[in-house]
Motif scaffolding. Structure first.
Motif, PDB file in Angstrom:
ATOM      1  N   ARG A  36      51.232  40.049  42.239  1.00 29.93           N
ATOM      2  CA  ARG A  36      49.979  40.717  41.931  1.00 29.93           C
ATOM      3  C   ARG A  36      49.518  41.607  43.083  1.00 29.93           C
ATOM      4  NH1 ARG A  36      44.812  38.160  38.882  1.00 29.93           N
ATOM      5  NH2 ARG A  36      43.689  40.109  38.703  1.00 29.93           N
ATOM      6  N   ASP A  71      55.926  43.687  36.868  1.00 22.58           N
ATOM      7  CA  ASP A  71      56.592  43.773  35.562  1.00 22.58           C
ATOM      8  C   ASP A  71      58.103  43.590  35.707  1.00 22.58           C
ATOM      9  OD1 ASP A  71      56.137  46.369  36.822  1.00 22.58           O
ATOM     10  OD2 ASP A  71      57.210  47.239  35.126  1.00 22.58           O
ATOM     11  N   PHE A  96      48.564  31.909  32.781  1.00 22.44           N
ATOM     12  CA  PHE A  96      47.345  32.130  33.555  1.00 22.44           C
ATOM     13  C   PHE A  96      46.347  30.983  33.427  1.00 22.44           C
ATOM     14  CE2 PHE A  96      47.165  36.782  34.782  1.00 22.44           C
ATOM     15  CZ  PHE A  96      48.483  37.044  34.482  1.00 22.44           C
ATOM     16  N   VAL A 101      43.477  36.747  30.155  1.00 24.07           N
ATOM     17  CA  VAL A 101      42.603  37.916  30.133  1.00 24.07           C
ATOM     18  C   VAL A 101      42.465  38.455  28.705  1.00 24.07           C
ATOM     19  CG1 VAL A 101      42.294  40.236  31.084  1.00 24.07           C
ATOM     20  CG2 VAL A 101      43.393  38.463  32.455  1.00 24.07           C
ATOM     21  N   LEU A 112      42.124  41.280  25.908  1.00 28.26           N
ATOM     22  CA  LEU A 112      42.534  42.678  25.739  1.00 28.26           C
ATOM     23  C   LEU A 112      41.911  43.196  24.437  1.00 28.26           C
ATOM     24  CD1 LEU A 112      46.354  42.397  26.607  1.00 28.26           C
ATOM     25  CD2 LEU A 112      44.497  43.062  28.143  1.00 28.26           C
ATOM     26  N   GLU A 157      41.823  45.625  36.630  1.00 31.33           N
ATOM     27  CA  GLU A 157      43.065  45.264  37.294  1.00 31.33           C
ATOM     28  C   GLU A 157      43.604  43.979  36.661  1.00 31.33           C
ATOM     29  OE1 GLU A 157      45.717  43.458  40.018  1.00 31.33           O
ATOM     30  OE2 GLU A 157      43.656  42.695  39.846  1.00 31.33           O
ATOM     31  N   ASP A 158      42.693  43.098  36.225  1.00 31.69           N
ATOM     32  CA  ASP A 158      43.084  41.857  35.543  1.00 31.69           C
ATOM     33  C   ASP A 158      43.900  42.144  34.292  1.00 31.69           C
ATOM     34  OD1 ASP A 158      41.722  40.336  37.312  1.00 31.69           O
ATOM     35  OD2 ASP A 158      40.112  39.713  35.947  1.00 31.69           O
ATOM     36  N   GLN A 159      43.397  43.106  33.493  1.00 28.44           N
ATOM     37  CA  GLN A 159      44.087  43.434  32.240  1.00 28.44           C
ATOM     38  C   GLN A 159      45.464  44.013  32.513  1.00 28.44           C
ATOM     39  OE1 GLN A 159      41.108  46.045  30.568  1.00 28.44           O
ATOM     40  NE2 GLN A 159      40.433  44.472  29.127  1.00 28.44           N
ATOM     41  N   PHE A 169      47.345  43.603  35.192  1.00 33.22           N
ATOM     42  CA  PHE A 169      48.242  42.585  35.741  1.00 33.22           C
ATOM     43  C   PHE A 169      48.732  41.654  34.632  1.00 33.22           C
ATOM     44  CE2 PHE A 169      48.687  38.282  37.766  1.00 33.22           C
ATOM     45  CZ  PHE A 169      49.916  38.537  38.360  1.00 33.22           C
ATOM     46  N   TYR A 170      47.827  41.315  33.715  1.00 38.85           N
ATOM     47  CA  TYR A 170      48.199  40.418  32.619  1.00 38.85           C
ATOM     48  C   TYR A 170      49.336  41.032  31.804  1.00 38.85           C
ATOM     49  CZ  TYR A 170      47.537  37.063  28.798  1.00 38.85           C
ATOM     50  OH  TYR A 170      47.724  36.078  27.867  1.00 38.85           O
ATOM     51  N   CYS A 171      49.207  42.302  31.456  1.00 40.04           N
ATOM     52  CA  CYS A 171      50.256  42.967  30.655  1.00 40.04           C
ATOM     53  C   CYS A 171      51.549  43.083  31.455  1.00 40.04           C
ATOM     54  CB  CYS A 171      49.813  44.363  30.240  1.00 40.04           C
ATOM     55  SG  CYS A 171      48.414  44.372  29.131  1.00 40.04           S
ATOM     56  N   GLN A 172      51.414  43.468  32.718  1.00 39.29           N
ATOM     57  CA  GLN A 172      52.612  43.640  33.542  1.00 39.29           C
ATOM     58  C   GLN A 172      53.345  42.320  33.731  1.00 39.29           C
ATOM     59  OE1 GLN A 172      50.220  45.812  36.557  1.00 39.29           O
ATOM     60  NE2 GLN A 172      52.135  46.891  36.891  1.00 39.29           N
ATOM     61  N   GLN A 173      52.570  41.242  33.860  1.00 35.72           N
ATOM     62  CA  GLN A 173      53.208  39.941  34.047  1.00 35.72           C
ATOM     63  C   GLN A 173      54.008  39.541  32.805  1.00 35.72           C
ATOM     64  OE1 GLN A 173      53.734  36.554  33.524  1.00 35.72           O
ATOM     65  NE2 GLN A 173      54.951  36.880  35.393  1.00 35.72           N
ATOM     66  N   ARG A 174      53.722  40.205  31.702  1.00 37.12           N
ATOM     67  CA  ARG A 174      54.520  39.936  30.498  1.00 37.12           C
ATOM     68  C   ARG A 174      55.737  40.859  30.434  1.00 37.12           C
ATOM     69  NH1 ARG A 174      52.111  35.843  31.436  1.00 37.12           N
ATOM     70  NH2 ARG A 174      50.555  34.969  30.026  1.00 37.12           N
TER      71      ARG A 174
END
Lengths: 251, 484
Positions: A53, A76, A87, A91, A93, B431-433, B435-440
């Motif tokens: 992160r 990614d 998490f 979060v 969306l 940034e949370d959103q 990071f969440y997508c990127q972590q997927r």
């Protein structure tokens, strides 16, 4: 054979504050490790640092997956290499349909692996089948990602994603927080279904109760940015008995 | 659905920059640069127009000369030299083609690149009839025979002026008067082509009607004029798409669209505007000054505007509804996305005159790069509009920290029974959103596209299927390079 995940003398800071102060940890393929620790010990920071992160800066040491350093990889890229983070606070969306989100995530991996994108109909069937194990109904799948989900629904949705993405390394960050007994059982059963000799997990938790359901091979106690003790599953019980008091001294 | 697939393929072929920046090499028949009465006579003669049309144009020109460029919008516009523009350009070999066989193969190739389903066989699968306007001339209008069977007229407006003069005379300028504004006056003087649609009483148009506009020639302005009339109980859904080649100079586009809906009629008008936006440094791009207005003249009539605006260096556009009929309904769904140095000042006007008239405004503005994005809207309730209702929602999303989002809503109520609601939000991609997508495993750019498309969903779902997929891709492409 190199461990699946190897953390070598890892130091990391958030802003100017050092949080991780020299972590060493090796997870072999098929193993489940638990990290326990008091609030503020650096548990969540560790999960974010592993996932790459922004804002979590590695100031020393290395993180290797299958012997290859991940420090230069974007989050990614790490995810596509097989790392998954469930998490603590998933979060929302707004407007992003659950199915399209899940499909985008699965396709990102497939494209990287040089495979065709998933067939839409087949994918819907697959998602429904996996969702059923986690008591996730069609209505939830149709909603926008995490929007209006209860705490328990969010956690189940994390495990659904984990089931679909089939990561080699899953990091579960306080997956038990905010769950009642029934929800905890559904989530743990979902995780246990994914136990596999080819996959490893790192379970981060404050409480021992999760480890009754997801039984680890090793337990590490993290305090003050360092791993203070390592043991088998009985170490978690010991902590449950006597708390984290005195752990620092044991180092 | 063939159309959709073609479009996607076209989009996917290309990589980072503006995807439609090619120039087609076709011999073109151009008027000399500049604007004067002779040029207007030239255009009128080229179109073989009757005297009344020429007179109307000349009168409009005289009106325009007395007017001044509006400067109330939040736009920074370089002065435009109206004498440095070609007001007429036609692909040479394409005057009056009878069928696709007579259309220049180069043109067909251009359309193939654009992903327009000009081939009638393919259109059959997509159930879309297309009128394609290339610079100043309508090149081919497909499916006219099919439509004529149910009495629907769908043709280039230049043809309508010759073949249906009574209809054109009755309605042209009746919704957007010549002197409405600077650009409507200019358009009235020099408009070169556009579409004409007439849906007779009780007819539900059996397919989506579609127009594709493209500016191809350098230094050419495009001034199209569209007129759509839906008689009592008629229904039509109309789509327009726009692209232009990549050029270093600014090009002018000033269109006028007029809609008329009679008792119980409904017109759904959708736009995906992707004119060339200029480069990262603001060089080139289309100046898009458009006047679009619909008159809900009949009781229970409905006009719905949906627009996805991603292109143009400058967008100045306020598709509006005049709600004259009792219980008439006006809708405006808009996504306006600006990146780099683009500027958009766009919104709507809902003028409530009829008793029980209702309107809905959903506006989603996305600003990225160093762009400026302004929603400007007017809701006006006239004294006779008993129990009128309006709901407005204006959401702005900021990508990065060098762009601007502005909301300028005007609300005027002259009837105490009116109910008017206004909601507005401004947010940032968190940034949370991301990071969440990127972590997927989703790349940064795809993550931004997912989040932004989620933000626009309420508008996107109003688009016909054929356009929705293209519009989603466009949002992603238009945001490339805006993060990271």
């Amino acid at each position: 054979m190199a461990p699946l995940l190897e953390i070598r003398d890892l130091h990391a800071s958030v802003g100017d504050t050092p949080i991780l102060k020299g972590i060493n940890l090796a997870i072999n393929v098929g193993e489940i490790h638990a990290i326990m620790g008091p609030n503020g010990s650096g548990k969540s920071t560790m999960s974010y640092v592993l996932a790459g992160r922004d804002g979590y800066e590695v100031t020393g040491g290395d993180i290797l997956m299958n012997g290859v350093s991940m420090l230069e990889m974007e989050s990614d890229e790490r995810a596509r290499a097989g790392m998954f983070l469930a998490f603590q606070y998933p979060v929302e969306l707004p407007g992003v349909g659950g199915m399209s989100f899940l499909r985008a995530a699965v396709n990102a991996r497939r494209i990287e692996a040089g495979e065709d994108e998933v067939d839409q109909l087949e994918f819907v069937k697959l998602v429904r089948a996996k969702a059923k194990n986690l008591s996730i109904n069609d209505d939830m799948l149709k909603r926008a990602v995490n929007v209006g989900f209860s705490g328990g629904e969010k956690k189940r949705y994390e495990i659904l994603q984990m089931a679909l993405l089939e990561p080699v390394l899953s990091v579960l960050d306080e997956t038990d927080s905010g769950l009642d007994v029934d929800a905890l059982k559904i989530v743990s059963d979902g995780v246990n279904l994914l136990r596999d000799p080819a996959r490893s997990m790192l379970v981060i938790t404050h409480y021992q109760r999760l480890l009754n359901h997801i039984v680890p091979d090793y337990v590490h106690i993290l305090a003050g940015g360092k791993i203070r003790r390592t043991g088998g599953k009985e170490l978690a019980l010991e902590v449950e008995e006597s708390g984290y008091v005195g752990i620092d001294d044991a180092a | 659905m063939v159309a959709t697939q073609e479009t996607i393929d076209t989009l996917e072929e290309v990589t980072g920059k503006y995807k439609y920046g090619f120039v087609t090499d076709i011999e073109s028949d151009k008027a000399p640069k500049g604007l004067n009465e002779d040029i207007i006579r030239f255009i009128s003669a080229k179109k073989d127009e009757p005297q009344w049309m020429l007179d109307w144009r000349l009168k409009a020109f005289a009106t325009w000369q007395k007017m001044e460029t509006p400067d109330w919008a939040k736009l920074d516009i370089e002065p435009i030299d109206y004498q440095d523009i070609h007001y007429y350009a036609a692909p040479k070999s394409s005057e009056g083609p009878e069928s696709l066989d007579e259309v220049d193969p180069e043109l067909l190739k251009t359309y193939a690149k654009l992903g327009i389903p000009l081939d009638e066989q393919k259109i059959l699968a997509g159930v879309v009839a297309v009128d394609a306007v290339f610079d100043s001339v309508s090149v081919a209008t497909t499916f006219r025979g099919e439509l004529a069977k149910v009495g629907v007229i769908f043709c280039p407006i230049s043809e309508a002026i010759r073949d249906y003069p009574d209809l054109v005379k009755k309605y042209i300028g009746s919704v957007v008067p010549v002197a409405d504004n600077y650009f409507s006056a200019l358009n009235s003087a020099v408009f070169t082509d556009g579409s004409f649609v007439y849906i007779p009483k009780g007819v539900r148009c059996p397919m989506e009607l579609s127009t594709y506009f493209r500016i191809n020639e350098a230094n050419t302005g495009q001034f199209e004029r569209t007129l759509i009339i839906a008689e009592d109980e008629a229904y039509v859904s109309y789509l327009e798409g726009c692209t232009a080649p990549q050029r270093d100079e600014n090009q002018l586009h000033a269109a006028v669209v007029e809609l008329v809906a009679m008792d119980d009629a409904e017109i759904k008008y959708s736009t995906v505007q992707n004119w060339y936006p200029g480069d990262e440094n603001g060089l080139g791009g289309i100046y898009n000054f458009v006047t679009k207005r619909g008159a809900c003249r009949g009781d229970r009539s409905k006009i719905s505007w949906t627009q996805v605006e991603t292109g143009s260096a400058i967008t100045w556009k306020y598709p509006s509804c005049i709600l004259q009929g009792k219980d008439s309904v006006g809708e405006f769904y808009s996504v306006a996305l600006t990146n780099n140095l683009q500027q958009a000042d766009t919104g709507t006007k809902m003028i409530h005159i009829g008793e029980g008239s209702r309107s809905t405004i959903i506006s989603k503005g996305i600003s990225a790069g160093r762009s400026q994005n302004c929603y400007r809207g007017l809701v006006r309730i006239q004294p006779g509009a008993e129990n009128a209702r309006n709901f407005t929602q204006c959401d702005s999303l900021l990508v990065g920290d060098k762009c601007g989002a502005h909301t300028v809503p005007y609300i005027v109520s002259r009837n105490p029974s009116a109910k008017i609601e206004h909601e507005a939000t401004t947010s940032r991609i968190s940034e949370d959103q991301l990071f969440y997508c990127q972590q997927r495993g989703i790349s940064t750019e795809d993550s931004v596209s997912l989040i932004v498309n989620g933000f626009c969903k309420e508008v996107m779902k109003e688009l016909p299927m054929e356009f929705a997929v293209e519009a989603q891709k466009l949002i992603g492409i238009s945001l490339e390079g805006s993060v990271g």
